[in-house]
Design an enzyme around this catalytic site. Structure first.
Site, PDB file in Angstrom:
ATOM      1  N   LYS A  56       0.801  -1.236   0.000  1.00  0.00           N
ATOM      2  CA  LYS A  56       0.000   0.000   0.000  1.00  0.00           C
ATOM      3  C   LYS A  56       0.829   1.279   0.000  1.00  0.00           C
ATOM      4  O   LYS A  56       0.393   2.330   0.458  1.00  0.00           O
ATOM      5  CB  LYS A  56      -0.996   0.033   1.177  1.00  0.00           C
ATOM      6  CG  LYS A  56      -1.790  -1.231   1.380  1.00  0.00           C
ATOM      7  CD  LYS A  56      -2.307  -1.849   0.106  1.00  0.00           C
ATOM      8  CE  LYS A  56      -3.397  -1.063  -0.567  1.00  0.00           C
ATOM      9  NZ  LYS A  56      -3.737  -1.681  -1.883  1.00  0.00           N
ATOM     10  N   HIS A 117       7.200  -7.468  -2.269  1.00  0.00           N
ATOM     11  CA  HIS A 117       7.028  -6.770  -0.990  1.00  0.00           C
ATOM     12  C   HIS A 117       7.987  -7.340   0.059  1.00  0.00           C
ATOM     13  O   HIS A 117       7.839  -7.061   1.256  1.00  0.00           O
ATOM     14  CB  HIS A 117       5.604  -6.964  -0.461  1.00  0.00           C
ATOM     15  CG  HIS A 117       4.538  -6.203  -1.188  1.00  0.00           C
ATOM     16  ND1 HIS A 117       4.713  -4.932  -1.663  1.00  0.00           N
ATOM     17  CD2 HIS A 117       3.250  -6.535  -1.501  1.00  0.00           C
ATOM     18  CE1 HIS A 117       3.593  -4.506  -2.239  1.00  0.00           C
ATOM     19  NE2 HIS A 117       2.691  -5.471  -2.162  1.00  0.00           N
ATOM     20  N   SER A 147      -4.637   2.404   4.489  1.00  0.00           N
ATOM     21  CA  SER A 147      -4.834   1.822   3.162  1.00  0.00           C
ATOM     22  C   SER A 147      -4.813   0.285   3.231  1.00  0.00           C
ATOM     23  O   SER A 147      -5.610  -0.402   2.582  1.00  0.00           O
ATOM     24  CB  SER A 147      -3.730   2.339   2.228  1.00  0.00           C
ATOM     25  OG  SER A 147      -3.890   1.844   0.939  1.00  0.00           O
TER      26      SER A 147
HETATM   27  P1  A3P Z   1      -5.203   4.593  -0.666  1.00  0.00           P
HETATM   28  O1  A3P Z   1      -5.820   3.318  -0.180  1.00  0.00           O
HETATM   29  O2  A3P Z   1      -4.687   5.456   0.450  1.00  0.00           O
HETATM   30  O3  A3P Z   1      -6.075   5.348  -1.587  1.00  0.00           O
HETATM   31  P2  A3P Z   1      -0.314  -0.314  -3.678  1.00  0.00           P
HETATM   32  O4  A3P Z   1      -0.358  -0.181  -5.146  1.00  0.00           O
HETATM   33  O5  A3P Z   1       1.075  -0.367  -3.127  1.00  0.00           O
HETATM   34  O6  A3P Z   1      -1.201  -1.407  -3.200  1.00  0.00           O
HETATM   35  O7  A3P Z   1      -0.883   1.053  -3.063  1.00  0.00           O
HETATM   36  C1  A3P Z   1      -2.238   1.395  -3.182  1.00  0.00           C
HETATM   37  C2  A3P Z   1      -2.401   2.802  -2.675  1.00  0.00           C
HETATM   38  O8  A3P Z   1      -1.803   3.703  -3.623  1.00  0.00           O
HETATM   39  C3  A3P Z   1      -3.869   3.219  -2.545  1.00  0.00           C
HETATM   40  O9  A3P Z   1      -3.901   4.197  -1.499  1.00  0.00           O
HETATM   41  C4  A3P Z   1      -4.108   3.839  -3.912  1.00  0.00           C
HETATM   42  O10 A3P Z   1      -5.214   4.695  -3.966  1.00  0.00           O
HETATM   43  C5  A3P Z   1      -2.791   4.612  -4.076  1.00  0.00           C
HETATM   44  N1  A3P Z   1      -2.532   4.980  -5.467  1.00  0.00           N
HETATM   45  C6  A3P Z   1      -2.582   4.206  -6.561  1.00  0.00           C
HETATM   46  N2  A3P Z   1      -2.348   4.924  -7.664  1.00  0.00           N
HETATM   47  C7  A3P Z   1      -2.141   6.198  -7.253  1.00  0.00           C
HETATM   48  C8  A3P Z   1      -1.874   7.434  -7.929  1.00  0.00           C
HETATM   49  N3  A3P Z   1      -1.778   7.496  -9.244  1.00  0.00           N
HETATM   50  N4  A3P Z   1      -1.719   8.536  -7.174  1.00  0.00           N
HETATM   51  C9  A3P Z   1      -1.820   8.498  -5.814  1.00  0.00           C
HETATM   52  N5  A3P Z   1      -2.089   7.367  -5.131  1.00  0.00           N
HETATM   53  C10 A3P Z   1      -2.247   6.233  -5.840  1.00  0.00           C
END
Ligand code: A3P
Length: 304
Positions: A56, A117, A147
């Site tokens: 996340k 990860h 998240s």
């Molecule tokens: P939130 O749950 O806080 O919205 P991962 O890809 O490591 O699983 O992380 C997911 C998190 O990154 C989520 O956070 C998601 O919304 C956010 N995320 C994905 N794409 C993004 C972008 N283009 N800009 C900002 N945050 C992004």
């Protein structure tokens, strides 16, 4: 030698699609001891690029940025298939795929981009030996926690988070998949002093994506025109990715990610923790954080 044992007692829920294996006390979504052996013995190639994150922290976002860079800003090429199918996730076997991603990686032609990860001490040694380039993206602990909690709600791959209070406790004590956030960010921070690691922060990318994309380009020894870089910034912005079915994870079967419970592209903003932490939770978190991060030269921003 990493200590490997099965651990279903604390983390199982009836619908959890992952088997969870404890390696050195860290719960990992690994099918079996045999699979863990294959992961540790994974043969990296010198031109592999690894994208490493604590869950996340903006993994999918960076994958999209890297894909756009690789494809010289060609949006259509980046929409060829969804993120999960584009790049292998080293330690995972998804229920909708025939084989573990590791086997898919073994069959891929170079140069490969591989996501993981894993904490730095569990990374396959061949990655160090081959001196592979690694991009690490870190995100502040409070937003990561929030998240991760919502992701547990929507991902039937993962154990039931129960409620926010319980998840908060588990996160602080590192009893979540991939272990302690504190150890993860610090372990990789230390590793960057001796390896080819570009250490980036989610909040910096949010504040100034163009600046951070320039850092990535420099690290990858690639040049792109300003027009292409602007296109990458636009295509990988939260508001555009949110509606891109090849990047927003809606193409993943709903029995794996259930978007009716919570969206994968949820808030995408630093500071959402304020909507979840009580004053007491925040005070306790800050105290614990201070203790765990003492001496670390690593600083995070929790809002922008
Ligand atoms: P939130 O749950 O806080 O919205 P991962 O890809 O490591 O699983 O992380 C997911 C998190 O990154 C989520 O956070 C998601 O919304 C956010 N995320 C994905 N794409 C993004 C972008 N283009 N800009 C900002 N945050 C992004």
């Amino acid at each position: 030698m990493a200590k490997v044992e099965k651990n279903f007692s604390t983390m199982e829920r009836s619908s959890t699609l992952f088997n969870i294996l404890e390696v050195d006390g860290i719960p990992l979504p690994v099918l079996s001891k045999e699979m863990w052996n294959k992961i540790s013995n994974f043969q990296a190639r010198p031109d592999d690029l690894f994208l490493v994150t604590y869950p996340k922290s903006g993994t999918t976002w960076m994958q999209e940025i890297l894909d756009m860079i690789k494809n010289d800003g060609d949006v259509e090429k980046c929409k060829r298939v969804n993120t999960l199918e584009r790049y292998p996730f080293l330690e995972v076997k998804f229920p909708h795929k025939e084989k573990p991603d590791l086997e898919i990686a073994l069959e891929m032609s170079s140069p490969r981009l591989i996501k993981t990860h894993l904490p730095s001490h569990l990374i396959p040694p061949s990655i160090w030996k081959e001196n592979c380039k690694i991009i690490y993206v870190a995100r502040n602990a409070k937003d990561c926690l929030v998240s991760f909690y919502h992701f547990h709600r929507m991902a039937s791959l993962l154990p039931d988070p129960q409620n926010f209070e319980e998840f908060y406790e588990k996160f602080m004590s590192g009893k979540v998949l991939f272990g302690s956030w504190f150890d993860h960010v610090k372990g990789w921070w230390a590793a960057k002093d001796t390896h080819q690691i570009l250490y980036l922060f989610y909040e910096d990318i949010k504040k100034n994506p163009k600046h951070e994309i320039h850092k990535v380009l420099e690290f990858l020894e690639k040049t792109l025109s300003d027009d292409i870089i602007n296109r990458i910034v636009h295509h990988t912005s939260f508001d555009v990715m949110k509606y891109n079915p090849m990047a927003n994870q809606t193409a993943v079967p709903s029995y794996i990610l259930n978007h009716s419970i919570s969206k994968f592209m949820r808030k995408g903003m630093p500071g959402d923790w304020k909507n979840h932490f009580t004053v007491t939770m925040n005070e306790n978190f800050d105290k614990y954080y201070e203790k765990r991060m003492t001496g670390a030269t690593l600083t995070f921003c929790t809002e922008i």
